[in-house]
Design a protein around this motif. Structure first.
Motif, PDB file in Angstrom:
ATOM      1  N   UNK A   1       0.859  -1.191   0.000  1.00 49.52           N
ATOM      2  CA  UNK A   1       0.000   0.000   0.000  1.00 49.52           C
ATOM      3  C   UNK A   1       0.887   1.230   0.000  1.00 49.52           C
ATOM      4  N   UNK A   2       0.325   2.337  -0.476  1.00 47.97           N
ATOM      5  CA  UNK A   2       1.140   3.497  -0.827  1.00 47.97           C
ATOM      6  C   UNK A   2       0.965   4.628   0.170  1.00 47.97           C
ATOM      7  N   UNK A   3       2.102   5.137   0.600  1.00 51.64           N
ATOM      8  CA  UNK A   3       2.151   6.309   1.473  1.00 51.64           C
ATOM      9  C   UNK A   3       2.700   7.481   0.647  1.00 51.64           C
ATOM     10  N   UNK A   4       1.964   8.598   0.618  1.00 52.37           N
ATOM     11  CA  UNK A   4       2.499   9.773  -0.056  1.00 52.37           C
ATOM     12  C   UNK A   4       1.765  10.207  -1.301  1.00 52.37           C
ATOM     13  N   UNK A   5       0.520   9.756  -1.502  1.00 58.14           N
ATOM     14  CA  UNK A   5      -0.236  10.316  -2.618  1.00 58.14           C
ATOM     15  C   UNK A   5      -0.259  11.839  -2.462  1.00 58.14           C
ATOM     16  N   UNK A   6      -0.128  12.579  -3.559  1.00 54.33           N
ATOM     17  CA  UNK A   6       0.109  14.028  -3.466  1.00 54.33           C
ATOM     18  C   UNK A   6      -0.854  14.800  -2.575  1.00 54.33           C
TER      19      UNK A   6
ATOM     20  N   UNK B   1       5.353   6.539  -2.220  1.00 56.70           N
ATOM     21  CA  UNK B   1       5.047   6.801  -3.618  1.00 56.70           C
ATOM     22  C   UNK B   1       6.307   7.243  -4.361  1.00 56.70           C
ATOM     23  N   UNK B   2       6.563   6.592  -5.493  1.00 59.26           N
ATOM     24  CA  UNK B   2       7.704   6.926  -6.341  1.00 59.26           C
ATOM     25  C   UNK B   2       7.180   7.329  -7.716  1.00 59.26           C
ATOM     26  N   UNK B   3       7.639   8.452  -8.271  1.00 56.18           N
ATOM     27  CA  UNK B   3       7.190   8.877  -9.599  1.00 56.18           C
ATOM     28  C   UNK B   3       7.914   8.100 -10.692  1.00 56.18           C
TER      29      UNK B   3
END
Length: 537
Positions: free
Chosen positions: A385-390, A421-423
């Protein structure tokens, strides 16, 4: 020798002692991985037989197959482990093709582990640097062209001169790469950046060189269109069953004792868009299991990824895969699954296709019921699961915490692994202009809490499952050693998480200074956290 040499760094050109999951250990900063552990247990070197690797990373096998299908002869091409390049590259070499997965340690798992452990180059970055130092010396001597391709190419844009790269190749290779090779050999001008065109399934040739640990691709691309994911940028296709069976047999005939499917969702094999084809999944497993049994392969035939919404739609396929594999609690599968977030708002904005045919507002229903379904069928997943959505708010993180707590209360068996989160280059979120690499100090406390709750659940399950997970290591002596290391690692992770909970600054104060490439450093790493904890209590 050969005109075309194909290779990759040792973080990918290895068999991970028969257990691909050990590759995640190479995402750690290399200062946290003792050299003897890295090269003896996590990434042992691959030998060379008659100037070739006896098995190789699957992408290199596919490149070789594409070149052969386009008219090149076998003697024109060699797949070579990085530690044997000096023996094989010579004045006949015109092209060295390099596959990259995570060359600078910027992939989501690597970046997350770097941030949580105080930084430093990962083993993946370290090994890429080692490979390119070898390539530079050989290139100066023999003057060949260097072509680099693979999922990690986005990390290398702007660094071509630093690494001596002539061409960066992005996208699918089967049709375009052989054309580029022919142009180079004919002395024609080739652009520095090449985008490979999509390949119809029927034009994807089967591998000739056996693939590491028996993995074969069964689908390519993904139709769900999550904004942060790179596979979804490729058109979704299922590989013809005839091709899959040929590749499995190539591996089994070579003596490889495993079969594994590479896919973004095993239950979409043979599907049209997002409508599962249960009969196609059954036929896939029927034929491959029968073939594996003829070669006396008793282990389950696993797969890399699945989606919970597809599992709920295709329950019959879930049950069939478990039945034909004869799964039970001592014989489970460990797929990767994208949990992403517990917030319906985040679901709707960033991955609205993942719950389909349910709505983003029904994501909790999908996660809870999908988890129960796959657990009941002995699939014990790793949820990321992702931490850091804008635009994630504290409320969004609280919903993720509550969803993970609900899974724990329901008796979920599996891991819940937070990723920053990585772009990733080429993804929709990166193309929209998002470029930030998240660090802990930029996150609210609720985000930190959301990471910790997942780690705690994962540690609890790790204690329960690691003996079964590591039983796949083929060498008995190495298996015993890795079992001991795993138990100690899980214990250390438990102490690490608790210390971060008490004081996140311990990452910078203590963990950033740990270096266990030496025995002295290993001793300090075992003692320092306890000293710090006792002083701060």
């Amino acid at each position: 020798m050969s005109k075309i040499i194909l290779t990759s760094d040792q973080a990918t050109f290895t068999d991970f002692n028969g257990l691909d999951a050990l590759g995640f250990g190479l995402c750690l900063p290399y200062r946290l991985v003792p050299a003897f552990v890295q090269y003896r247990f996590l990434a042992p070197p691959v030998p060379i037989v008659n100037g070739r690797a006896p098995y190789a990373p699957y992408p290199l096998c596919k490149i070789e197959a594409a070149l052969l299908a386009s008219g090149f002869k076998r003697e024109d091409i060699r797949i070579v482990p990085p530690n044997h390049l000096n023996q094989v590259v010579d004045s006949d070499t015109a092209i060295v093709g390099i596959h990259v997965l995570d060359p600078r340690g910027l992939a989501p798992v690597s970046w997350t582990l770097r941030v949580l452990t105080g930084g430093g180059s990962t083993c993946t970055h370290y090994e890429f640097e080692r490979l390119m130092s070898i390539i530079k010396v050989l290139k100066r001597k023999y003057g060949f062209r260097v072509v680099v391709g693979g999922p990690g190419v986005w990390q290398l844009y702007g660094l071509e001169d630093k690494y001596g790269i002539d061409i960066l190749f992005e996208g699918e290779a089967e049709l375009t790469f052989p054309k580029i090779v022919k142009d180079i050999l004919n002395g024609e001008e080739v652009p520095r950046y090449v985008i490979g065109e999509p390949v119809p399934p029927g034009l994807i040739p089967p591998i000739i060189t056996p693939s590491r640990n028996g993995i074969v691709q069964v689908t390519r691309g993904c139709p769900r269109k999550c904004t942060f994911c790179s596979p979804t940028m490729f058109n979704f296709r299922s590989i013809p069953l005839e091709t899959i069976v040929k590749e499995v047999e190539v591996n089994l005939k070579s003596g490889i004792r495993a079969v594994g499917f590479v896919t973004e969702d095993i239950l979409l094999y043979g599907a049209k868009d997002l409508k599962p084809n249960v009969d196609a999944v059954r036929k896939l497993y029927d034929q491959v299991v029968k073939l594996a049994r003829r070669y006396n392969i008793k282990d389950p035939i696993g797969f890399s990824h699945v989606t919970l919404s597809t599992a709920l739609v295709a329950k019959e396929a879930v049950k069939y895969i478990s039945e034909v594999n004869e799964l039970d609690n001592n014989r489970p599968l460990f797929p990767q699954v994208g949990l992403e977030s517990g917030s319906p708002r985040i679901v709707a904005k960033y991955f609205s296709g993942k719950p389909y045919p349910w709505k983003p507002s029904e994501w909790w229903y999908v996660v809870i019921n999908g988890s129960k379904l796959i657990n009941d069928n002995y699939w014990y997943p790793c949820y990321t699961y992702i931490i850091g959505f804008p635009d994630a708010t504290p409320e969004d993180y609280i919903l993720t915490i509550e969803l993970i707590d609900r899974l724990r209360e329901e008796g979920f068996k599996g891991w819940t692994f937070p990723l920053l989160l990585v772009p990733i280059g080429g993804t929709m979120i990166e193309k929209s202009g998002y470029r930030e690499f998240i660090k802990l100090e930029s996150l609210p406390q609720e985000a930190i809490d959301a990471m910790l709750v997942g780690w705690k659940l994962s540690i609890r399950f790790s204690y329960e499952i690691y003996p079964r997970l590591l039983s796949g290591i083929k060498n008995p002596m190495i298996r015993r050693v890795v079992m001991g290391l795993a138990k100690r690692t899980i214990s250390s992770m438990e102490e690490w998480i608790e210390s971060i909970r008490k004081d996140p600054e311990i990452i910078e104060k203590v963990y950033s200074k740990v270096n266990i490439r030496t025995m002295r450093g290993l001793f300090k790493a075992l003692v320092l956290p306890k000293l710090y904890s006792s002083r701060s209590s």
